[in-house]
Design an enzyme around this catalytic site. Structure first.
Site, PDB file in Angstrom:
ATOM      1  N   LEU A 268       1.395   1.875  -1.951  1.00 44.37           N
ATOM      2  CA  LEU A 268       2.655   1.129  -2.475  1.00 44.37           C
ATOM      3  C   LEU A 268       3.531   2.255  -2.983  1.00 44.37           C
ATOM      4  O   LEU A 268       3.265   3.266  -3.472  1.00 44.37           O
ATOM      5  CB  LEU A 268       2.245  -0.092  -3.582  1.00 44.37           C
ATOM      6  CG  LEU A 268       1.110  -0.932  -3.114  1.00 44.37           C
ATOM      7  CD1 LEU A 268       0.596  -1.867  -4.445  1.00 44.37           C
ATOM      8  CD2 LEU A 268       1.778  -1.663  -2.036  1.00 44.37           C
TER       9      LEU A 268
ATOM     10  N   HIS B 202       7.969  -1.705  -2.094  1.00 39.08           N
ATOM     11  CA  HIS B 202       6.962  -2.733  -2.205  1.00 39.08           C
ATOM     12  C   HIS B 202       7.431  -3.432  -3.685  1.00 39.08           C
ATOM     13  O   HIS B 202       7.238  -4.565  -3.767  1.00 39.08           O
ATOM     14  CB  HIS B 202       5.491  -2.142  -2.386  1.00 39.08           C
ATOM     15  CG  HIS B 202       5.078  -1.824  -1.113  1.00 39.08           C
ATOM     16  ND1 HIS B 202       4.719  -0.505  -0.788  1.00 39.08           N
ATOM     17  CD2 HIS B 202       4.769  -2.624   0.125  1.00 39.08           C
ATOM     18  CE1 HIS B 202       4.420  -0.493   0.360  1.00 39.08           C
ATOM     19  NE2 HIS B 202       4.116  -1.653   1.129  1.00 39.08           N
TER      20      HIS B 202
ATOM     21  N   GLN C 163      12.532  -6.858   5.140  1.00 38.81           N
ATOM     22  CA  GLN C 163      13.584  -6.770   6.211  1.00 38.81           C
ATOM     23  C   GLN C 163      13.226  -5.637   7.145  1.00 38.81           C
ATOM     24  O   GLN C 163      13.661  -5.358   8.368  1.00 38.81           O
ATOM     25  CB  GLN C 163      15.016  -6.741   5.782  1.00 38.81           C
ATOM     26  CG  GLN C 163      16.088  -7.097   6.949  1.00 38.81           C
ATOM     27  CD  GLN C 163      16.117  -8.662   7.099  1.00 38.81           C
ATOM     28  OE1 GLN C 163      16.531  -9.550   6.378  1.00 38.81           O
ATOM     29  NE2 GLN C 163      15.761  -8.940   8.392  1.00 38.81           N
TER      30      GLN C 163
ATOM     31  N   ARG D  47       4.368   5.629   5.656  1.00 37.11           N
ATOM     32  CA  ARG D  47       4.198   6.497   6.450  1.00 37.11           C
ATOM     33  C   ARG D  47       4.771   7.712   6.318  1.00 37.11           C
ATOM     34  O   ARG D  47       4.582   8.985   6.720  1.00 37.11           O
ATOM     35  CB  ARG D  47       4.735   5.999   7.871  1.00 37.11           C
ATOM     36  CG  ARG D  47       3.469   5.244   8.595  1.00 37.11           C
ATOM     37  CD  ARG D  47       3.976   4.538   9.722  1.00 37.11           C
ATOM     38  NE  ARG D  47       3.212   3.393  10.250  1.00 37.11           N
ATOM     39  CZ  ARG D  47       2.327   3.172  10.869  1.00 37.11           C
ATOM     40  NH1 ARG D  47       1.864   4.465  11.268  1.00 37.11           N
ATOM     41  NH2 ARG D  47       1.546   2.007  11.107  1.00 37.11           N
TER      42      ARG D  47
END
Ligand code: AMP
Length: 284
Positions: free
Chosen positions: A32, A36, A147, A186
């Site tokens: 996280l 988030h 989104q 990532r």
């Protein structure tokens, strides 16, 4: 904050609440970060109960090296969720989610074999299957999705509509670093140099937005503009596309857009890390 380690514990937790109480679900794969947190900040004042799920879903990874390389930071994640005043965290194991004999999955329909689905067959079937199971198990009144993963959001919203699922799927805006890079779990896998090179995704998208705002309504030309940013970049472009937001199909001409907004999508690989981003262009 309650830790729910399996479906039985989740059901016992969920049974406490009356049908009038609102329950917000934020599905995550852990690792996280600040983005988030914005989903939880949106959900907290809107819901009586907020439940997070942390599950690295094996069904949506077709490459075991990608699944293995996915960052795992459970201790930090739980501390962050506690700070965000989350009521409960569902932490299923793969066996809890997919007991032996499990065989059924969701067919995501069209729009799942392009873009993120093109190089990853079965990816969105895996995503929708776990999301549907999370919806059934947690029975949220609202589920919150970013989104940033626009195609995932589109497919989850369409599944919810198509299968009459009794909840609202709420889209949350993409959170970016000050220099424009979208937050992603990532990003932690990028070297310092690649972290800077990753800015090319946002630069290409903002160039497409600028051209659209200047009046260009040729989607193929907007895509060509985005591609030019990758000519001298070590980032390997996977796709740069302008799509109709409502159908998630390639945008055609403004005269056939039926009042649907266009969105620019981009994805590229840097140091073996798959990065994606998108920006709204507007109504053509
Ligand atoms: P993940 O754990 O990466 O599967 O993401 C969990 C949720 O966070 C998904 O709904 C993502 O779309 C959302 N998310 C991830 N990165 C961002 C971001 N930079 N801005 C907004 N939402 C995000």
């Amino acid at each position: 904050m309650e830790l729910l380690n399996n479906n039985a514990e989740l059901q016992a937790w969920r049974r406490q609440f009356s049908p009038e109480e609102t329950v917000g679900l934020i599905p995550t794969m852990g690792a996280l970060h600040k983005a988030h947190a914005t989903l939880f900040d949106t959900a907290r004042p809107e819901c009586d109960q907020v439940v997070a799920s942390v599950f690295i879903n094996p069904l949506q990874f077709e490459r075991t090296d990608d699944l293995k390389a996915y960052p795992r930071t459970m201790e930090q994640d739980l501390a962050m969720l506690e700070n965000l005043k989350v009521d409960a965290v569902y932490l299923p194991t793969p066996d809890d989610m997919y007991p032996s004999g499990f065989a059924t999955s969701v067919d995501p329909g069209d729009s799942a074999v392009q873009f993120e689905g093109a190089a990853r067959p079965g990816h969105f079937a895996g995503v929708l299957t776990v999301v549907l199971k999370l919806f059934q198990r947690c029975r949220p009144t609202t589920a919150y999705f970013g989104q940033k993963d626009a195609q995932q959001l589109f497919l989850v919203q369409r599944m919810t509509r198509d299968l009459d699922l009794p909840l609202t799927v709420q889209a949350c805006p993409t959170l970016r670093e000050d220099d424009g890079l979208a937050f992603s779990s990532r990003n932690a896998r990028l070297s310092k140099v690649a972290r800077q090179q990753a800015l090319v995704l946002h630069q290409a998208l903002t160039a497409a937005v600028a051209e659209f705002q200047a009046g260009d309504r040729d989607p193929r030309k907007l895509e060509a503009t985005m591609r030019t940013f990758f000519e001298d970049s070590p980032a390997v472009l996977a796709y740069a596309d302008v799509i109709d937001e409502v159908t998630f199909q390639s945008a055609q001409t403004s005269s056939t857009s039926h009042g649907h907004a266009w969105r620019a999508l981009i994805a590229a690989r840097l140091e073996g890390v798959h990065l994606l981003d998108n920006l709204l262009l507007g109504n053509p």
